[in-house]
Scaffold this active site. Structure first.
Site, PDB file in Angstrom:
ATOM      1  N   THR A  65     -30.964 -28.025  -9.613  1.00 37.76           N
ATOM      2  CA  THR A  65     -31.672 -29.147  -9.013  1.00 37.76           C
ATOM      3  C   THR A  65     -33.068 -28.686  -8.595  1.00 37.76           C
ATOM      4  OG1 THR A  65     -29.543 -29.871  -8.156  1.00 37.76           O
ATOM      5  CG2 THR A  65     -31.513 -30.867  -7.158  1.00 37.76           C
ATOM      6  N   GLU A  98     -30.002 -18.620 -15.151  1.00 37.96           N
ATOM      7  CA  GLU A  98     -31.411 -18.707 -15.537  1.00 37.96           C
ATOM      8  C   GLU A  98     -31.888 -17.374 -16.085  1.00 37.96           C
ATOM      9  OE1 GLU A  98     -30.230 -19.717 -12.630  1.00 37.96           O
ATOM     10  OE2 GLU A  98     -30.817 -21.819 -12.327  1.00 37.96           O
ATOM     11  N   ARG A 148     -39.483 -26.316  -6.221  1.00 37.07           N
ATOM     12  CA  ARG A 148     -38.508 -26.507  -5.142  1.00 37.07           C
ATOM     13  C   ARG A 148     -38.569 -25.334  -4.177  1.00 37.07           C
ATOM     14  NH1 ARG A 148     -31.901 -26.168  -6.252  1.00 37.07           N
ATOM     15  NH2 ARG A 148     -31.508 -24.993  -4.351  1.00 37.07           N
ATOM     16  N   ASN A1044     -21.401 -29.705  -8.593  1.00 36.15           N
ATOM     17  CA  ASN A1044     -22.447 -30.003  -7.618  1.00 36.15           C
ATOM     18  C   ASN A1044     -23.723 -30.503  -8.273  1.00 36.15           C
ATOM     19  OD1 ASN A1044     -23.321 -29.979  -4.853  1.00 36.15           O
ATOM     20  ND2 ASN A1044     -24.639 -28.268  -5.397  1.00 36.15           N
TER      21      ASN A1044
END
Lengths: 1226, 341
Positions: A65, A98, A148, A1044
């Site tokens: 996210t 990642e 973020r 999630n």
């Protein structure tokens, strides 16, 4: 020294740049954006992904996210066969982390493919090692980042620039987009410039604010993109690929003689980047009319105060500057687009020569630095340009820096005005903050919240909805209709809360005649819709309504009687603000049309009817067309039902008569600011107003705070029927929110029970004469119905009536006083010696009398994970340390303002922490070794202080058997006595032992997380921790998907299941992580499913805990991402076991030590076909409905896999293979 | 096989090589299996049913679960990828008809199961367009609403048939349950509403009780030859009185059952339970038995025997009526063994 000149080789030269081209064409104007090209509604993620997908051949992804959407879209497009600019479908590959994705990107680039990736936050951090490599090798690539916050004192999924600032040293160029259109345009610029300049790019836009904001934009066509991306540079990129046909080597190791020079060799390439970026921007301007510059100035030509910023905040600044200049203020702003390489000359050229104060805004914090990154760069640029004599000023401007907007903190025109006002002061504040109240180090600037620049011709609408009611979906639809069917520009932004069950959403929509440049929330709405009547009591929903606004209520009440049902504050606000009020009973209407709680279409129709955006008939036609487009795929029945609701909505919409002001109830008309604890203030939505001093500086918070929330979200709650109940404890066992609890007390204790509070004779032979009660916390129940589904006891005269049944909240009784009284009753089941005996930890019925130390979490209603966690706390909660991997469990476990981890009557309870997603096993191991080290130290100190004359206590402590709960309890008493004695000794030795004495009591470390952590990103660490033999327990809450982040495939996803990144059905089998762990031989391993056997679950947890070594427990956790009726979650668990998908077993190395087979199979042979289990779940049915042939093929393979795995288990367990397996293809 | 024996029959205007029609069953969900049924000797196949409720249910279920929990949380705005298309609605079914028509030489009869006059009726036309040779409308309804009267139920049947009739030009058979106050009159009215054939009768799968779980559970019991008596009686009664073709669909297990059916007046006899029980090859077993019996008894053709034992033709017509009941009761009471169930 060798002659360097002799070995100088032919160098690759950086591309020539025509510096004149930096004199860019005229600035983009709004009218340029409104060319003949059709404008469509997109969010920033889709805008960037659109370009990235088309410009790439390989896309390596991992969900995080707020960037996940980009990868999901790429995956969906690839699955649908959408081609890139080169006529091929890009390869989209999901990796285990990642770090893995960056590795694939690096390799793919080396082998010549155009390659991209999408990430944010911690994900970007994991890519950094490869980013240095990719940049160091001058490799063209673009990473698109929805920027973020980084996890520091806390995790945050929201937007700021901490992540990209942590990567600014990697050698990547960094290009910042400030809005959705730019996210598309500058994505294209980045892809073009990286190809021409060979420097890789981070293309950055603000997480959530830009990534999730919907705007009406011009989509770049494939022709546009082809024109922008230089084909010769693409060919050159391919030509540089590693190839055995013209082999070279890269990735060599250098020595001191060479590394430094080689590192400097890339300088010309960096020097060329700004020019190349400007050239690409100019090319884009030629095609689209939208002109961009590296540093864009807006404002007065003779501005004296100038703000410098990048990202969406620069939009707000630009909009505010325009308003202030119109008022005659000498202000301006520089928007930074290319941040790296930093072109100081271009910045200085952008600043007006009249500037006196430059205020630089950073959306990040670098504790301990001389200033934040952009500030430092501007200081350097101003200083150097002055020093070099190229600056346009005689006296250099004062440069101050400040921080704003961390973790999506609102940044508004009022704050911008505040900064300008401060810049006008004699000595502007440096290193300031804005948007918060810093009463500790006094960094914050003052600003006037009443300052507003909202244009009168922009319609602003705010919608309060519940997650499940479809409000956000309807609003997205509305934006699309208005944005694409009219000339108007639109903006949509959606605020979600952190709860998974009963989540609240607030939609902020703007519609106007010009592109909307207001990336901040609406404060003065023309239209407010409250889609949940209960919100009127709980939230100040009308605070955002302007005077004379329209109010739309979804109300169960008769319109004539509605006024009296409104809370007094709401009545006052309506009267004072002269609101026009309308109501509709959307839930009744939806139920009539068999649409459950889906009121989206009804409320949308009502909005259009009241807002007057279109004439009604036209609005209806648009909504219906849109419904047909949205739902056609899902079948005629759904389209018809929605159309019918549209037709019905208008006739059910009523205006509510508002009494005139004289009849309005007296009062201030404003909600009083709640007074209370820190947590209470947060719960009341007052977090933004809390000053810095209210916060702990290190991210440490108390536990047991969900109990003060009392969310009241269930429409129906379970009600106990004592006459039928057999006191089996199953309802307590499965309750995901610990709202059903049982106690047994002595008969004498019951005398003061409140009226209506019920006791039954306890049905334990050990507890004869005692009284049993079962209570439900109505305030905390989510209404999931799992309890009713598992209840085995039925009324003999009416089998529909069980011992626990759902009843309407209003008629259910269950007063809070009963719950409070219940909580005050003593707990019978304590491990203390001399306590009420006969109760056993290995009996479900008994354990359910233990107080849970995990309660009222914000997990989804019916969550399959939380019952395991609750059970864990009932067993070992008072000596438990939990290392929790990032994921659902860390969010419902530790998202402020509250935590479900709580304490018992003695104040003991689980101590919990979340480190990261990828390192949880290691994090937990760290806890273990720390405890062991301190326990060793404590033992050594006990031995050292042992008084031979009075050695009983010391010896008892040192020799304590803590293998069972009574032993642990006894040791706790001894340690308490030890500490009491030590406190009376004023010696360093006593104080040193006191500091570690608690570790003499056995502590339990449980490492908890989901399958994304265990199977994928954290597997390396998990494997290592298991291999190390340490006494740690790992609990995998296996939902078989990344729950999630929204259902992406993990290596736990089963063969044939559909998930994001496995849109066509997962073609490979789920990893058998249990088998891997068993292969070590020294690891206790169990596969459990509470819904199939609560007894086996209990046994496995107890065995795992008692084993003096590593234990891995894999727990089947049904999940909202399975697409099931969550009330049937436990039934699905049972079917998973009975079909053989989830064989239950326990592998106990202690048995091997005794010469027995360590593997015990706890399930029977599969007795049903896999399809009879999986086709109850949408994750499998979807494939059956979208590609039945593939579904059939995968089902065959999955069924064969089940049989093979079962047979292997049977062989390993040494069980006779004489029983048949249902449906086994032989 | 004796080539002189003519097994041909005509059902719904379709020329069938024998009366052995495979009725709607799970076996007709797969074209390969349908091909095997054809090879075993069936003369036509009724496709498995396209259910009104199933289409609606699937559509709503898909919508519900794809929407459930979406747009609630910042991190997970949805939980599933969007596929390009889903085969909810009749598309998959229609595709199967097309495939079956391409693969089979024998007629393929579509089957539509519904009880209302809703939008689903248009699926009848789509089934025709997909190439079905005829359509069987299966009206499977248990009128449980105490407010609903017999005439209302009957009218619902008639309206449904008329609505479907209006959609298609291919032959239309109607499959009904036996629970009408006036079956004969109902048959007549169905004929008037546009039915070309009547398929007698629908078997209701009666639910069972699970005494362990105290739950009502679905329970499928395959038919037995005994169950053929009811449709046998009614075909025999209606043959020649109602101008439609008849098919018998409950309890056809053996060649004797087929013979009885045809003699009662059926143009087709439909077999499912027996095939599910004994395998597809059972079709050829029955066909061969049929031929052998006809050879032995020197019958030349199916046409020759059709309706030969219908009420119009038997010596004792009252055998089909109330007198038969009285006779049976009498024999029950006089059971000398005392062991009859």
């Amino acid at each position: 020294m060798p002659q360097v000149t002799n070995i100088r080789r032919k160098r690759p030269s950086p591309p020539a740049v025509d510096l004149e081209s930096r004199e860019a064409p005229a600035r983009a104007t709004d009218s340029a954006a409104r060319s003949n090209r059709p404008l469509v509604c997109r969010d920033g993620n889709e805008a960037a992904a659109h370009v990235a997908y088309r410009a790439s051949e390989v896309i390596a992804i991992y969900p995080i996210t707020p960037s996940s959407t980009m990868g999901e879209l790429a995956d969906e497009w690839a699955a649908s066969g959408v081609a890139n600019l080169f006529g091929a479908v890009p390869r989209v590959i999901e990796m285990q982390s990642e770090g893995g994705a960056a590795g694939v990107v690096h390799g793919s680039l080396q082998a010549g493919a155009l390659t991209t990736t999408f990430t944010a936050s911690q994900g970007l951090l994991l890519m950094i090692p490869n980013m240095y490599k990719i940049a160091g090798e001058l490799t063209s690539s673009v990473f698109h980042v929805a920027a973020r916050s980084l996890a520091t004192h806390a995790l945050s999924i929201f937007g700021d620039h901490s992540d990209v600032m942590a990567a600014r040293q990697t050698g990547f160029a960094m290009l910042f987009s400030a809005n959705v259109q730019e996210a598309m345009d500058l994505a294209a610029v980045a892809h073009a410039a990286t190809l021409t300049g060979r420097i890789p790019f981070l293309h950055v836009f603000d997480g959530f604010r830009t990534s999730h904001e919907i705007q009406k934009i011009d989509v770049l066509s494939d022709e546009d993109l082809r024109a922008l991306l230089p084909t010769d540079a693409v060919r050159a990129h391919r030509a540089r690929a590693l190839s055995p046909d013209h082999p070279v080597i890269r990735g060599t190791a250098h020595n001191p003689d060479t590394f430094f020079q080689a590192r400097e060799a890339a300088n010309p390439f960096y020097a060329a980047v700004p020019g190349l970026v400007q050239r690409a921007m100019d090319a884009l301007a030629q095609r689209t009319g939208r002109a961009y510059r590296l540093f864009d100035y807006v404002g007065a030509a003779d501005a004296e105060r100038v703000l410098v910023a990048m990202g969406s905040g620069a939009e707000t600044i630009g909009e505010t500057v325009a308003a202030l200049v119109a008022q005659g203020e000498k202000v301006g702003a520089v928007r930074v687009r290319l941040f790296r390489p930093f072109d100081a000359r271009a910045l200085i050229a952008a600043l007006p020569p009249t500037v006196r104060v430059v205020s630089v805004l950073d959306r990040t914090k670098e504790p301990g630095a001389a200033g934040e990154p952009l500030y430092q760069d501007v200081v350097t640029a101003v200083h150097e340009s002055t020093q070099e004599g190229i600056a346009p000023w005689r006296t250099p401007p004062v440069v101050v820096g400040g921080r704003y907007g961390l973790s999506s903190k609102e940044f508004t025109p009022a704050m911008v005005k505040g900064i300008f006002d401060d810049a006008a002061q004699q000595r502007p504040k440096n290193h300031f903050t804005v948007g918060i109240d810093d009463d500790v180090t006094h960094t914050s600037l003052a600003w006037d919240p009443a300052f507003s620049i909202e244009a009168p011709d922009v319609v602003r609408a705010v919608f309060w909805g519940l997650g499940s009611d479809g409000t956000v979906g309807a609003n997205k639809n509305t934006i699309k209709i208005i944005g694409e069917e009219t000339e108007r520009f639109v903006q949509g932004y959606f605020v979600y809360d952190s709860k998974k069950a009963g989540a609240r959403t607030v939609s902020h929509l703007r519609f106007g005649p010009r592109p909307i440049r207001s990336p901040y929330l609406i404060e003065q709405a023309d239209f407010v819709a409250v889609h949940q009547f209960g919100f009127l009591e709980r939230y100040d929903t009308l605070a955002l309504a302007r005077d004379g606004a329209n109010l739309l209520l979804n109300s169960p009440h008769d319109p004539a009687a509605l006024w009296d049902k409104l809370p007094a504050l709401v009545q006052r606000q309506i009267v004072e603000k002269k609101l026009r009020v309308h109501c509709i009973d959307a839930y009744s209407l939806a139920r009539e049309h068999h649409m459950g709680a889906r009121i989206n279409t009804i409320m949308q129709t009502a909005f259009f009817a009241l807002s007057g955006v279109f004439p009604r008939e036209e609005a209806i036609a648009h909504i219906k067309t849109s419904i047909a487009r949205t739902y056609a795929k899902r079948g005629d029945a759904v389209v018809r039902a929605n159309h019918a609701m549209v037709d019905a909505a208008l006739s059910h919409l009523h205006e509510v008569q508002v009494p005139d002001a004289r009849q309005a109830p007296p009062g201030a008309g404003r909600r009083e600011r709640p007074v209370g604890s820190f947590v209470a203030r947060l719960l009341a939505g007052e977090g933004d107003a809390l000053p810095v001093s209210a916060f702990p500086p290190d991210g440490t918070y108390p536990t047991g705070t969900t109990r003060i929330e009392r969310r009241n979200i269930a429409q129906e709650i379970p009600v106990w029927e004592p006459d039928i109940c057999i006191q089996c404890g199953k309802c307590v066992m499965v309750c995901p929110h610990s709202v059903i609890r049982a106690k047994v007390v002595g008969a004498s204790t019951t005398a003061d029970a409140p009226d209506g509070f019920h006791f039954e004779d306890a049905r334990w032979k050990e507890l004869s004469g005692m009284r049993y009660t079962l209570q439900v916390s109505a305030d905390d129940c989510t209404g999931c119905r799992l309890c009713v589904e598992v209840c085995p006891a039925r009324d003999k005269s009416n089998v529909a009536r069980k011992a626990i049944n759902m009843r309407d909240r209003a008629s259910a009784g269950a007063p809070r006083a009963h719950w409070e009284y219940f909580l005050g009753l003593p707990e019978i089941f304590t491990p203390e010696e001399g306590g009420v005996g006969g109760l056993h930890y290995n009996r479900v019925k008994d354990v359910q009398l233990r107080t849970p130390l995990f309660e009222f979490s914000s997990a989804c209603a019916g969550c399959g994970e939380t019952p395991y966690l609750r059970l864990l706390t009932q067993l070992f909660g008072d000596r438990l340390l939990v290392a929790n991997a990032t994921g659902c469990s860390s969010i419902y476990g530790g998202n402020l303002p509250t935590t479900p981890w709580s304490t018992n009557a003695e104040g003991r309870g689980p101590a919990w922490s979340n480190s990261l997603f990828e390192d949880n096993a290691e994090f937990g191991l760290g806890m273990r070794v720390a405890i062991d080290a301190q326990a060793s130290l404590a033992r050594a100190r006990v031995r050292a202080l042992r008084d031979p004359a009075d050695a009983a206590l010391a010896d008892a402590i040192l020799d304590a058997d803590q293998s069972n709960e009574a032993g642990v309890a006894a040791q706790r008493h001894r340690v308490a006595e030890l500490k009491a004695r030590l406190r009376s000794h004023d010696t360093d030795a006593a104080r040193d032992l006191l500091a570690v004495a608690d570790t003499l009591v056995r502590r339990s470390v449980w490492i908890v997380g989901g399958d994304g952590w265990a199977y994928d990103i954290g597997f390396g660490g998990l494997d290592h921790v298991l291999a190390g033999g340490h006494n740690v327990k790992l609990l995998i809450l296996d939902t078989e998907v990344y729950s999630n982040t929204g259902g992406q495939s993990s290596k736990a996803t089963p063969l044939g299941a559909t998930a994001k990144f496995a849109s066509g059905g997962k073609a490979t089998a789920k990893k058998d992580i249990g088998a891997i762990a068993m292969s070590y031989g020294h690891v206790y391993v169990a596969e459990i499913a509470m819904g199939a056997s609560d007894q086996q679950t209990l046994r496995a947890l107890l065995e795992a805990e008692s084993y003096d070594g590593p234990a891995l427990v894999i727990a089947y956790s049904h999940c909202i991402a399975h697409g099931i009726d969550m009330a049937k979650g436990m039934t699905q668990q049972k079917l998973a076991v009975e079909s053989g998908h989830w064989p239950m077993y326990r592998f106990d190395p202690r048995l091997a030590a005794k010469g027995e087979n360590p593997l015990q199979l706890d399930s029977s042979p599969p007795k049903m076909l896999l399809k009879d289990y999986i086709y109850n779940e949408s994750r499998y049915r979807m494939l059956l409905q979208s590609n039945p042939e593939e579904a059939a093929r995968l089902l065959d393979r999955a069924q064969a896999h089940v049989v093979r795995r079962w047979k292997a288990l049977v062989r390993a367990a040494g069980r006779p293979e004489d029983r048949t397996i249902a449906g086994a293809p032989e | 096989m004796n080539v002189m024996i003519d097994l041909a029959t005509s059902y719904l205007g379709l020329k069938l090589k024998n009366p052995l029609v495979h009725s709607a069953s799970p076996l007709s969900e797969n074209v390969d299996t349908m091909k095997r049924i054809e090879d075993a000797g069936s003369s036509a196949i009724v496709m498995h049913s396209l259910f009104e409720e199933q289409i609606t249910h699937e559509s709503r279920q898909l919508d519900h679960y794809l929407s459930y929990g979406t747009e609630s949380q910042a991190e997970a705005r949805s939980y599933f990828p969007e596929a390009n298309s889903y085969r909810v609605g009749p598309d998959g079914y229609l595709e199967k008809i097309r495939l079956a028509k391409a693969a089979l030489a024998i007629p393929v009869i579509g089957s539509l199961n519904g009880v209302s006059r809703g939008g689903w009726v248009e699926y009848a036309r789509l089934i025709q367009q997909a190439g079905a040779d005829a359509l069987e409308l299966n009206i499977y309804m248990l009128p449980t609403d105490p407010e609903m009267s017999g005439p209302e139920v009957e009218q619902m049947y008639i309206d449904t048939v008329a609505a479907v009739r209006a959609e298609v030009t291919i032959p239309l058979a109607v499959k009904v349950a036996p629970y009408f106050s006036a079956m004969a009159n109902m048959a007549k009215r169905l004929e008037s509403a546009g039915a070309d054939g009547l398929v007698l009768f629908n078997r209701f799968y009666q639910p069972d009780f699970d005494l362990e779980q105290l739950e009502v559970v679905p329970h499928l019991v395959l038919s037995t030859s005994w169950e053929m008596r009811l449709p046998l009686r009614w075909v025999a009664i209606l043959f020649g009185r109602v101008d439609v073709d008849f098919a018998i669909t409950s309890g056809v297990h053996s060649h004797e059952d087929v013979l009885k059916g045809v003699m009662a007046g059926a143009s087709a006899t439909m077999m499912t339970s027996a095939v599910l029980q004994h395998g597809i090859s059972h079709v050829s077993v029955v066909r061969d038995g049929l031929v052998r019996w006809m050879e032995e008894k020197e019958y030349a053709s199916i046409a020759q025997m059709r309706g030969s034992m219908s009420q119009k033709h038997v010596k004792e017509p009252t055998a089909f009526e109330r007198a038969n009941y009285m006779k049976m009761l009498h024999s029950w009471q006089s059971d000398p063994t005392g062991f009859l169930p």
